[in-house]
Scaffold this motif. Structure first.
Motif, short mmCIF file in Angstrom:
data_model
loop_
_atom_site.label_atom_id
_atom_site.label_comp_id
_atom_site.label_asym_id
_atom_site.label_seq_id
_atom_site.Cartn_x
_atom_site.Cartn_y
_atom_site.Cartn_z
N GLY A 227 0.74 -1.27 0.04
CA GLY A 227 -0.11 -0.23 -0.05
C GLY A 227 0.77 1.29 -0.15
O GLY A 227 1.79 1.33 0.68
N VAL A 228 0.62 2.28 -0.83
CA VAL A 228 0.98 3.38 -0.95
C VAL A 228 0.28 4.61 -0.96
O VAL A 228 -1.27 4.33 -1.37
N GLY A 229 0.50 5.88 -0.59
CA GLY A 229 -0.40 7.11 -1.11
C GLY A 229 -1.86 6.69 -0.17
O GLY A 229 -1.94 6.63 0.87
N PRO A 230 -2.84 6.92 -1.04
CA PRO A 230 -4.25 6.60 -0.55
C PRO A 230 -4.32 5.54 0.45
O PRO A 230 -5.23 5.73 1.41
N ALA A 231 -3.50 4.26 0.31
CA ALA A 231 -4.05 3.26 1.36
C ALA A 231 -3.26 3.52 2.49
O ALA A 231 -4.07 3.17 3.60
N ILE A 232 -2.25 4.14 2.64
CA ILE A 232 -1.60 4.61 3.69
C ILE A 232 -2.57 5.72 4.57
O ILE A 232 -2.88 5.69 5.57
N ALA A 233 -2.95 6.68 3.63
CA ALA A 233 -3.95 7.61 4.32
C ALA A 233 -5.11 6.78 4.77
O ALA A 233 -5.84 7.62 5.58
N MET A 234 -5.84 5.91 4.15
CA MET A 234 -6.88 5.11 4.84
C MET A 234 -6.67 4.40 5.97
O MET A 234 -7.40 4.53 6.85
N ALA A 235 -5.30 3.91 6.11
CA ALA A 235 -4.86 3.20 7.35
C ALA A 235 -4.78 4.32 8.32
O ALA A 235 -4.96 3.93 9.43
N GLU A 236 -4.10 5.42 8.29
CA GLU A 236 -4.16 6.48 8.95
C GLU A 236 -5.07 6.94 9.55
O GLU A 236 -5.27 7.65 10.77
N THR A 237 -6.44 6.76 9.17
CA THR A 237 -7.54 7.23 9.70
C THR A 237 -7.91 6.52 11.08
O THR A 237 -8.68 6.90 11.93
N LEU A 238 -7.30 5.34 11.22
CA LEU A 238 -7.56 4.62 12.40
C LEU A 238 -6.93 5.09 13.81
O LEU A 238 -7.01 4.92 14.83
N ARG A 239 -5.88 6.24 13.30
CA ARG A 239 -5.19 6.50 14.48
C ARG A 239 -6.20 7.83 15.02
O ARG A 239 -5.94 8.21 16.04
N HIS A 240 -6.88 8.37 14.36
CA HIS A 240 -8.08 9.57 14.72
C HIS A 240 -9.30 8.98 14.95
O HIS A 240 -9.91 10.00 15.38
N ASN A 241 -9.45 7.87 14.86
CA ASN A 241 -10.89 7.42 15.34
C ASN A 241 -10.97 6.23 16.04
O ASN A 241 -10.10 5.30 15.89
N ALA A 242 -11.79 6.03 16.95
CA ALA A 242 -12.05 4.90 17.67
C ALA A 242 -13.27 4.67 18.19
O ALA A 242 -14.21 5.40 18.13
N ALA A 243 -13.68 3.27 18.80
CA ALA A 243 -15.06 2.97 19.20
C ALA A 243 -14.96 3.40 20.69
O ALA A 243 -15.00 2.45 21.54
N PHE A 244 -15.17 4.66 21.04
CA PHE A 244 -15.20 4.98 22.65
C PHE A 244 -16.44 4.45 23.22
O PHE A 244 -17.44 4.36 22.35
N GLU A 245 -16.50 4.47 24.36
CA GLU A 245 -17.80 4.10 25.11
C GLU A 245 -18.75 5.09 25.37
O GLU A 245 -18.24 6.02 25.99
N PRO A 246 -19.88 4.88 24.81
CA PRO A 246 -20.79 6.31 25.11
C PRO A 246 -21.30 6.39 26.76
O PRO A 246 -21.37 7.49 27.05
N LYS A 247 -21.26 5.24 27.37
CA LYS A 247 -21.41 5.27 28.80
C LYS A 247 -20.46 5.91 29.65
O LYS A 247 -20.89 6.60 30.69
N ARG A 248 -19.46 6.13 28.89
CA ARG A 248 -18.36 7.29 29.79
C ARG A 248 -19.11 8.59 30.01
O ARG A 248 -18.42 9.67 30.56
N MET A 249 -19.87 9.20 29.12
CA MET A 249 -20.51 10.25 29.11
C MET A 249 -21.43 10.72 30.55
O MET A 249 -21.48 11.78 31.03
N LEU A 250 -21.81 9.49 30.92
CA LEU A 250 -22.43 9.40 32.40
C LEU A 250 -21.77 10.21 33.42
O LEU A 250 -22.45 11.03 34.17
N GLU A 251 -20.54 10.02 33.63
CA GLU A 251 -19.78 10.77 34.94
C GLU A 251 -19.72 12.08 34.73
O GLU A 251 -19.80 12.93 35.54
N TYR A 252 -20.04 12.65 33.35
CA TYR A 252 -19.83 14.15 33.10
C TYR A 252 -21.25 14.46 32.68
O TYR A 252 -21.25 15.67 32.45
N MET A 253 -22.34 14.05 32.80
CA MET A 253 -23.72 14.32 32.39
C MET A 253 -23.99 15.78 33.04
O MET A 253 -24.67 16.62 32.29
#
Length: 341
Positions: A227-253
């Motif tokens: 992979g080069v160019g766009p393929a690396i860019a697509m893989a790089e999106t994983l650095r900036h996005n994740a499946a964090f937990e919605p329930k963590r909002m409760l402590e700060y509601m």
């Protein structure tokens, strides 16, 4: 379960249409009202061209209030920017940062907003220093918790500690639902394929995201797959996005007063395929949240290379989804219809 959570729209969702002159301010507000989304959120620079350099345009402000009254809507939030690169040779001094925030507090107050959105890059000390002024103006400053940050990130914890220590009710959070990206968005994958990512590499990245593989390993593996160019860019999106937990909002509601309903695509079946809005709404209901969820459509930039975005239809679909999840008896369309229909 019917709740008191309210529906709104960030006019940022209509950025393509407003930039191209296809929708003016009245078109935007009228559309929101027709969808039953009476809460209106703006980015000052988009809705009020020339802000903040030119200052407040009294005629435009008068038009704003006239349209808000005409369509029986509610001003929710002015999303402001604090540009640390305003000076080429030095950072903005602390006092000037605070003064800049106060300027946006004034603007929010003039527009009748309850909240102003602060970028996550702003230091907590700046917001704490501006809080007494915000209290005087009846405004709350909400720092946006935006991917790749989340409620367990040290920077957000630092803000939370500073807010509590200040004792001010004028400081809070605005969570962006993009931090709960449980699946790789299909519109992202399709765009990367169009710009040259081989199907096998794209499929690997999508599966790796679903399997929560560490981003650095994914990037390395993509390189080894050729992979080069766009393929690396697509893989790089994983650095900036994740499946964090919605329930963590409760402590700060107790400090969450507005929510960005980020979405990248709504299917004809009223599903956002990458963000679990059913779970998000359950958590907000559990926490007793009574503010707005404001639609924030950002799928446009992923499709405009090959077709014209229809932001109004995309927002309509999300508003239908939200109305159903919130237990409303009618769902929005440009002509209101029954849920049973």
């Amino acid at each position: 379960m019917v709740t008191s959570i309210k529906r709104g729209v960030s006019l940022y969702s209509f950025q393509n249409e407003t930039f191209q002159g296809k929708m003016n301010l009245e078109d935007c507000i009228r559309t929101c009202a027709e969808l039953g989304a009476d809460g209106i959120e703006i980015i000052g620079e988009q809705t009020f061209w020339g802000w903040p350099e030119i200052g407040i345009d009294d005629a435009k402000v008068a038009e704003w209030h006239q349209l808000i009254a005409k369509y029986d809507c509610t001003p929710v939030s002015h999303d402001f920017m604090l540009d640390y690169k305003r000076y080429k040779d030095r950072p903005m001094p602390f006092d000037e940062q605070v003064a800049s925030v106060k300027k946006d507090i004034d603007f929010g107050a003039v527009l009748g907003m309850k909240y102003i959105r602060a970028l996550v890059s702003i230091a907590p000390e700046v917001l704490v220093a501006a809080a007494p002024y915000a209290e005087e103006k009846g405004i709350k400053i909400l720092i946006e918790v935006h991917a790749p940050l989340h409620f367990d990130h040290p920077w957000i914890i630092r803000h939370a500690e500073a807010f509590e220590k200040s004792g001010s009710d004028a400081l809070g959070f605005l969570p962006d639902m993009g931090m709960f990206l449980f699946n790789f968005p299909p519109v992202w994958a399709e765009k990367f394929k169009r710009v040259g990512v081989p199907a096998n590499i794209a499929d690997y990245i999508i599966k790796a995201y679903e399997d929560r593989v560490l981003s650095e390993y994914v990037i390395l593996n993509v390189r080894e797959m050729g992979g080069v160019g766009p393929a690396i860019a697509m893989a790089e999106t994983l650095r900036h996005n994740a499946a964090f937990e919605p329930k963590r909002m409760l402590e700060y509601m107790h400090r969450i007063h507005n929510v960005h309903g980020k979405f990248y695509e709504m299917t004809p079946e009223y599903i956002e395929p990458s963000i679990p809005y059913d779970e998000i709404v359950r958590v907000l209901q559990q926490g007793g949240y009574t503010g707005y969820i404001c639609s924030e459509y950002e799928g446009n930039r992923w499709i405009e290379d090959f077709r014209e975005p229809d932001s109004v239809e995309q927002v309509r679909r999300q508003q239908v989804m939200l109305a159903k999840l919130l237990g409303e008896t009618t769902v929005p369309s440009l002509a209101t219809q029954s849920v049973a229909a």
